[in-house]
Design a protein around this motif. Sequence first.
Motif, PDB file in Angstrom:
ATOM      1  N   TYR A  97       0.834  -1.204   0.000  1.00 18.05           N
ATOM      2  CA  TYR A  97       0.000   0.000   0.000  1.00 18.05           C
ATOM      3  C   TYR A  97       0.869   1.254   0.000  1.00 18.05           C
ATOM      4  O   TYR A  97       0.605   2.209  -0.758  1.00 18.05           O
ATOM      5  N   GLN A  98       1.917   1.264   0.845  1.00 16.88           N
ATOM      6  CA  GLN A  98       2.802   2.420   0.924  1.00 16.88           C
ATOM      7  C   GLN A  98       3.540   2.645  -0.387  1.00 16.88           C
ATOM      8  O   GLN A  98       3.718   3.789  -0.827  1.00 16.88           O
ATOM      9  N   ILE A  99       3.955   1.555  -1.026  1.00 10.42           N
ATOM     10  CA  ILE A  99       4.646   1.674  -2.317  1.00 10.42           C
ATOM     11  C   ILE A  99       3.706   2.256  -3.369  1.00 10.42           C
ATOM     12  O   ILE A  99       4.078   3.140  -4.150  1.00 10.42           O
ATOM     13  N   GLY A 100       2.477   1.767  -3.388  1.00 12.43           N
ATOM     14  CA  GLY A 100       1.485   2.303  -4.322  1.00 12.43           C
ATOM     15  C   GLY A 100       1.192   3.774  -4.052  1.00 12.43           C
ATOM     16  O   GLY A 100       1.088   4.578  -4.991  1.00 12.43           O
ATOM     17  N   ARG A 101       1.053   4.095  -2.769  1.00 12.74           N
ATOM     18  CA  ARG A 101       0.780   5.486  -2.413  1.00 12.74           C
ATOM     19  C   ARG A 101       1.949   6.380  -2.794  1.00 12.74           C
ATOM     20  O   ARG A 101       1.760   7.490  -3.304  1.00 12.74           O
ATOM     21  N   SER A 102       3.180   5.897  -2.558  1.00 20.13           N
ATOM     22  CA  SER A 102       4.367   6.669  -2.936  1.00 20.13           C
ATOM     23  C   SER A 102       4.404   6.892  -4.443  1.00 20.13           C
ATOM     24  O   SER A 102       4.736   7.994  -4.903  1.00 20.13           O
ATOM     25  N   GLY A 103       4.053   5.854  -5.199  1.00 21.18           N
ATOM     26  CA  GLY A 103       4.032   6.003  -6.656  1.00 21.18           C
ATOM     27  C   GLY A 103       3.055   7.078  -7.101  1.00 21.18           C
ATOM     28  O   GLY A 103       3.367   7.897  -7.973  1.00 21.18           O
ATOM     29  N   GLU A 306      10.579  10.988  -1.438  1.00 19.44           N
ATOM     30  CA  GLU A 306       9.547   9.966  -1.626  1.00 19.44           C
ATOM     31  C   GLU A 306      10.085   8.801  -2.465  1.00 19.44           C
ATOM     32  O   GLU A 306       9.750   7.638  -2.219  1.00 19.44           O
ATOM     33  N   GLU A 307      10.906   9.108  -3.453  1.00 16.65           N
ATOM     34  CA  GLU A 307      11.516   8.051  -4.262  1.00 16.65           C
ATOM     35  C   GLU A 307      12.433   7.186  -3.411  1.00 16.65           C
ATOM     36  O   GLU A 307      12.484   5.956  -3.568  1.00 16.65           O
ATOM     37  N   ALA A 308      13.183   7.826  -2.486  1.00 16.76           N
ATOM     38  CA  ALA A 308      14.057   7.071  -1.588  1.00 16.76           C
ATOM     39  C   ALA A 308      13.221   6.164  -0.669  1.00 16.76           C
ATOM     40  O   ALA A 308      13.573   5.003  -0.426  1.00 16.76           O
ATOM     41  N   SER A 314      10.393  -0.987  -1.277  1.00 18.27           N
ATOM     42  CA  SER A 314      10.460  -2.057  -2.281  1.00 18.27           C
ATOM     43  C   SER A 314      11.538  -3.068  -1.912  1.00 18.27           C
ATOM     44  O   SER A 314      11.329  -4.285  -2.043  1.00 18.27           O
ATOM     45  N   SER A 315      12.675  -2.573  -1.432  1.00 17.81           N
ATOM     46  CA  SER A 315      13.751  -3.471  -1.019  1.00 17.81           C
ATOM     47  C   SER A 315      13.322  -4.324   0.174  1.00 17.81           C
ATOM     48  O   SER A 315      13.581  -5.534   0.223  1.00 17.81           O
ATOM     49  N   PHE A 316      12.644  -3.685   1.140  1.00 15.31           N
ATOM     50  CA  PHE A 316      12.164  -4.426   2.319  1.00 15.31           C
ATOM     51  C   PHE A 316      11.126  -5.472   1.910  1.00 15.31           C
ATOM     52  O   PHE A 316      11.148  -6.611   2.393  1.00 15.31           O
TER      53      PHE A 316
END
Length: 322
Positions: A97-103, A306-308, A314-316
Motif C-alpha cells: 500500500y505504501q509503495i502504491g501510495r508513494s508512486g 519519496e523516491e528514496a 520495495s527493497s524491504f
Amino acid sequence: WLKPALDWPVPELHIYPPWQPWPSSAVANEAMKHILRSAALLAVVARAANEADTPAQKVVKMLSKLKTDVVAEGKTEEKEFEEYAKFCDKTQNEKEYQIGRSGKKIEKMEASIGVLAEDVKTMSTDLKKLETEKAAKDKELEDATAARNDEVKTYEASAQEMDDAMTALDRAMKSVASAKDDLVGFAAMKKVANKVLNSAASLSLLELSTSQISALDAFNAGKPGTTYSYKSSDVVSMLKGLKSTFNANRQTLDMQEEEAKGTFNKLNMNLQHQLKYLKQDIDEKTLAKAKKDSTSARLQKDRTAEEATKTADSSFLKSLKG
C-alpha cells in the motif's frame, strides 16, 4: 536382572484324571522344579511391578515428559509461526500500500513540477517582454527629457536676446528723444539698428517687416542725410513699432514655451505612469515566479525523498517475500 528369569522355560502343566495313574517320582520332581521356577518368576515380576522409580520407569517418565514438552513447544512455535505469518502478511500489505501510495504521490508531484516549469517559462518570457518595454519607455523618457532641456536652453537664450534688444530699443528712444543734434541721435540709432538686426538674424521667431529691416539697414550702413533722412519723431515712432514687434514676438515665444512645457509634462506624466505600472507588473511577476521556483524546488526535494522511501519499501518487501 529380569532377563535370566524371563529366559527360564515355562513348565508344561499336565492334568491327570483320577483313573490315570500318577507319573513316577522322577517325573514328579521335574515338574516340581518347573513349578518353583514359575513361582520365582512370578515373585520377580511382582516385585518389579511393586518397586517405584526404577531406571526403566525413570526413562519412561523422562520420555513421557519430553514428549509432553515437545508437544507444548510445538504448539507454542506453531502459534508464534502463525503470528509471524500474520505479521508478514500485514507488513506486506502495508508495504504494498505504501509503495502504491508513494508512486501516486510521485506522479502527482511530477505533474505539479511540470506545470510549474511551464508557468515559470511563461513568466520568464513575460518578464523579458516587460523589461524590454520598460527599457524602451525609460529611453523615451530620457530622450524626451534631454530634448526638453535643450528647448528650455533655447527658450531662455531667445528670451534673453529679445529682452536685451527691447532694452536697447528703450535706451535708443531715450537717446533720440533727448539728442541735441542729428549726429548724436543718428549714432544711437546706428547702435540700436545693429543690435536689432543681429537679434533678427539669430532669432527665427523674430519677425520684422520689410520696411523696418530697410530702415535699420540704412541706419546701420549709412550717414545722416545720405541714405536715410533722419527725423527724431519718425525715428522714435519706428523704435516704438520695433518695440511692439519684439513684445509680440516675446509673447509668442512665451506661449510656445508654455505649450512645449505642457506637452513635455503630459508626455512625462504618461511615461511615468506607464513606467510605474510596468514596474509593478515586473515586481509582481518576479515575486510570483520566485514563489513558483521555490514551490518547484520543494516539490523536487519531496519527490527525491519519496523516491528514496519507495525504494527502501520495495527493497524491504523483496526481502520479506524472498
